[in-house]
Design a protein around this motif. Structure first.
Motif, PDB file in Angstrom:
ATOM      1  N   TYR A 141       1.613   6.659  -6.429  1.00 28.65           N
ATOM      2  CA  TYR A 141       0.994   7.860  -6.915  1.00 28.65           C
ATOM      3  C   TYR A 141       0.904   9.307  -6.599  1.00 28.65           C
ATOM      4  O   TYR A 141       1.681  10.214  -8.311  1.00 28.65           O
ATOM      5  N   GLN A 142       2.137   9.402  -6.041  1.00 25.10           N
ATOM      6  CA  GLN A 142       2.112  10.383  -5.237  1.00 25.10           C
ATOM      7  C   GLN A 142       3.502  11.770  -6.244  1.00 25.10           C
ATOM      8  O   GLN A 142       3.491  12.663  -7.373  1.00 25.10           O
ATOM      9  N   ALA A 180       2.227   1.652  -3.577  1.00 24.56           N
ATOM     10  CA  ALA A 180       1.262   2.521  -4.420  1.00 24.56           C
ATOM     11  C   ALA A 180       1.212   3.691  -4.031  1.00 24.56           C
ATOM     12  O   ALA A 180       1.052   4.611  -4.999  1.00 24.56           O
ATOM     13  N   GLU A 181       0.899   4.281  -3.223  1.00 25.10           N
ATOM     14  CA  GLU A 181       0.597   5.580  -2.677  1.00 25.10           C
ATOM     15  C   GLU A 181       1.748   6.409  -3.227  1.00 25.10           C
ATOM     16  O   GLU A 181       1.951   7.782  -3.300  1.00 25.10           O
ATOM     17  N   ALA A 182       2.800   6.213  -2.941  1.00 25.65           N
ATOM     18  CA  ALA A 182       4.637   6.438  -3.617  1.00 25.65           C
ATOM     19  C   ALA A 182       4.699   6.357  -4.659  1.00 25.65           C
ATOM     20  O   ALA A 182       5.025   7.997  -5.103  1.00 25.65           O
ATOM     21  N   VAL A 216       0.710  -0.769   0.745  1.00 27.02           N
ATOM     22  CA  VAL A 216       0.001   0.156   0.281  1.00 27.02           C
ATOM     23  C   VAL A 216       0.586   1.424   0.376  1.00 27.02           C
ATOM     24  O   VAL A 216       0.598   2.117  -0.594  1.00 27.02           O
ATOM     25  N   GLU A 217       2.278   1.526   0.784  1.00 25.67           N
ATOM     26  CA  GLU A 217       2.840   2.181   0.577  1.00 25.67           C
ATOM     27  C   GLU A 217       3.485   2.601  -0.572  1.00 25.67           C
ATOM     28  O   GLU A 217       3.741   3.891  -0.916  1.00 25.67           O
TER      29      GLU A 217
END
Length: 209
Positions: free
Chosen positions: A26-27, A22-24, A19-20
């Protein structure tokens, strides 16, 4: 898959790390998009500023002083004029003419009505005058003791006479010649002089009568 459906302990350990990541990602992608958009905007703004800045023309390589050009005369502002179409002018003239014709017809009708009224009044006055001047006369009574009895006429009836038609000589000769031309047999040619003589004798007798 939900967390309740996962049965292995290894899957529960790797869940937060995925999850981390994917967030990285995306950012990072969002930052790249923002940087590209800012660069594009700056480029467009720079091109617009370049277009706005006028480029001055350099002076010619000479020692002569530049000539001051005479400014052209300033033209006066044109004043708009209302257009007058020929069709509009004709429509106004036609309306005026139609009004004149209608007015003339109304006056003629009024004149006729007034004339008829005057004529009627004159006739009534004439009738009144004649009635005043009229002398009444009594009509005679018929004779009832002597009735009218029609009588037979005493005149003799007219005797009819045969009309006398006077035929000119040239017409009789012409008729005889035409009849002679129509004849074709030798027996008919023999009787030709006698027929001419008879016609001449008839003509003479009619003239003498």
């Amino acid at each position: 898959m939900s967390c309740n459906d996962m049965s292995g302990p290894s899957q529960l350990q790797h869940l937060p790390s995925s999850v981390e990541k994917a967030e990285a990602l995306y950012q990072q992608r969002g930052q790249l998009k923002e940087e590209q958009l800012m660069k594009k905007i700056q480029k467009l703004v720079g091109e617009e500023e370049k277009l706005r800045m006028p480029i001055a023309q350099g002076l010619p390589w000479t020692t002569d002083e530049p000539k001051c050009l005479i400014k052209p005369p300033v033209k006066k502002n044109t004043i708009p004029i209302d257009l007058k179409l020929h069709s509009d002018i004709r429509a106004v003239e036609r309306a005026r003419f139609a009004h004149q014709v209608a007015e003339k017809g109304r006056l003629i009708k009024q004149y006729k009505m007034e004339r008829e009224r005057q004529q009627k009044l004159e006739e009534e006055e004439e009738i009144k005058r004649l009635r005043k001047e009229l002398i009444p006369k009594a009509q005679l009574m018929p004779y009832f003791d002597r009735p009218f009895v029609p009588r037979r006429s005493e005149k003799q009836p007219t005797v009819p006479r045969e009309p006398k038609f006077c035929i000119p000589r040239h017409k009789t000769i012409k008729c005889c010649r035409m009849s002679c031309n129509d004849m074709s047999g030798p027996s008919q040619l023999q009787h030709l002089p006698s027929s001419i003589e008879k016609a001449e004798a008839l003509y003479k007798n009619r003239i003498l009568q």
